[in-house]
Design an enzyme around this catalytic site. Structure first.
Site, PDB file in Angstrom:
ATOM      1  CG  ASP A  57      31.073  47.179  43.127  1.00  0.00           C
ATOM      2  OD1 ASP A  57      30.839  46.119  42.511  1.00  0.00           O
ATOM      3  OD2 ASP A  57      31.673  47.200  44.221  1.00  0.00           O
ATOM      4  NE  ARG A  65      42.073  39.876  49.500  1.00  0.00           N
ATOM      5  CZ  ARG A  65      41.005  39.678  48.758  1.00  0.00           C
ATOM      6  NH1 ARG A  65      39.971  40.477  48.866  1.00  0.00           N
ATOM      7  NH2 ARG A  65      40.962  38.686  47.901  1.00  0.00           N
TER       8      ARG A  65
END
Ligand SMILES: C[S@@+](CC[C@H](N)C(=O)[O-])C[C@H]1O[C@@H](n2cnc3c(N)ncnc32)[C@H](O)[C@@H]1O
Length: 276
Positions: free
Chosen positions: A147, A42
Site C-alpha cells: 500500500d 483532514r
C-alpha cells in the site's frame, strides 16, 4: 460548507486546487470538487498537529519535508476494507486457480495484493490457502501485500483486528488462522504468526517503479483504481499485465473496469481477467 469566516483556517479555492493537483501528480488519486469539505477537515487536523497557522505554511512543508508529505498523503487515502470482501474472487481462487495449480503440481505461488490497506485482503488469501491445504503441496508460497499509506501498512503488519471483524469471516476459515485475544488483547482477534510469515508487507506507490524481480500468478488490485483517472488506470493495467506470469490472473474491484486494455486479457466475468 461552512463560510470562510467561521473556519479555523483560511482554505481558498486555490488551496484546494493545489491539493487536487499535488495528490493526482504524486499518487494518482483524483479528488472531485465534492471532496472539498472532507479535505478541509483532514488537512486542518494536520495543521493543528504541526501548530501551523496557515495553509501556505503547510504547502511549503509538503514540498520540502518528507514526513509531512507522507502524513499528508496518508490523511487523504480511503482505506475501507474487510475480510473476504467480494467473496466470489475467493471462490474462483479456490475452485479454479488452486484446483489447477494442485493438478499441475505448481511448485511456486506468487500473489500480490496491491493496495492492501489494513491487511484484511492478503490475510483472507492466506486463510483461503490454509483451508484448501495448499501448504501441504506447495512450499514456495509468498504473498506480497503493498500500500501507499504507511499507517495502514503498520496496522496490517500487526495483524490485529477488533473482534467485530469476525462478522465478515465465514466460519470454515477461522481455524487455524484467526486467534481470539486474551488478557490485554481481549476484544481482539489476531492472525496466527505462523501463517503471517507468508506475507511480505511493502510500501509501494503504484505509480512509481515497482521493486520486483519476479512475476505473479495472481494480482489482486481491488477498489484502488476507482480513485484514479482513466489514463492512470490504463497505464496501471498494462503494467499489471507485464507483471503477471503467463495465464496469470487479475482481480479488480466490483465498480472498476479494464477499459481500453480489454484485448490484453480474457474476461471471465465478475471482474476476473486472465492474461492472454
Ligand atoms: C479502499 S482501499 C482497498 C483495500 C482492499 N484492496 C479492498 O478492496 O478491500 C484502497 C487502498 O489503496 C491505496 N492506494 C491509493 N492510491 C495508491 C497508490 N498510488 N499506490 C498504492 N496504493 C494506493 C490506499 O492507501 C488504500 O489503502
Amino acid at each position: 460548507m461552512a463560510s470562510p469566516t467561521s473556519q479555523e483556517f483560511e482554505f481558498t479555492e486555490k488551496d484546494f486546487k493545489y491539493i487536487q493537483w499535488f495528490l493526482h501528480k504524486t499518487v494518482g488519486i483524483f479528488l472531485s470538487d465534492q471532496k472539498r469539505t472532507m479535505v478541509y477537515g483532514r488537512i486542518s487536523r494536520q495543521l493543528r498537529a504541526l501548530r501551523l497557522r496557515s495553509f501556505q505554511e503547510y504547502q511549503q512543508l509538503i514540498e520540502s519535508d518528507n514526513d509531512v508529505r507522507v502524513n499528508f498523503i496518508n490523511s487523504l487515502t480511503t482505506n475501507k476494507t474487510h475480510f473476504f470482501r467480494e467473496f466470489h474472487h475467493f471462490e474462483f481462487f479456490e475452485k479454479i486457480m488452486l484446483g489447477e495449480w494442485q493438478h499441475t503440481e505448481k511448485k511456486r505461488i506468487r500473489i500480490w495484493s496491491a493496495g492492501c490497506s489494513t491487511g484484511e485482503e492478503p490475510y483472507s488469501f492466506v486463510a483461503s490457502l490454509c483451508k484448501e491445504g495448499v501448504l501441504n503441496w506447495c512450499e514456495d508460497l509468498e504473498i506480497t501485500a503493498s500500500d501507499l499509506d504507511t499507517n495502514v501498512l503498520k496496522q496490517a503488519a500487526m495483524g490485529e483486528y477488533p473482534i467485530e471483524a469476525l462478522g465478515s469471516i465465514p466460519k470454515e476459515y477461522l481455524k487455524p488462522c484467526f486467534l481470539k485475544g486474551v488478557g490485554s488483547k481481549q476484544g481482539k482477534i489476531k492472525f496466527a504468526s505462523t501463517f503471517q510469515r507468508l506475507i511480505k508487507f511493502k510500501q509501494i506507490n503504484l505509480l512509481e517503479p515497482w521493486p520486483f524481480n519476479e512475476k505473479f500468478d495472481l494480482i489482486c488490485c481491488r477498489n484502488v483504481m476507482i480513485y484514479f483517472d482513466r489514463p492512470t488506470q490504463a497505464k496501471l493495467i498494462q503494467r499489471f499485465h507485464q507483471q503477471l506470469n503467463p495465464k496469470g490472473v487479475l482481480f479488480i474491484g466490483h465498480s472498476e473496469t479494464i477499459g481500453e486494455c480489454a484485448d490484453l486479457f480474457h474476461n471471465l466475468g465478475n471482474t476476473i481477467y486472465v492474461k492472454q
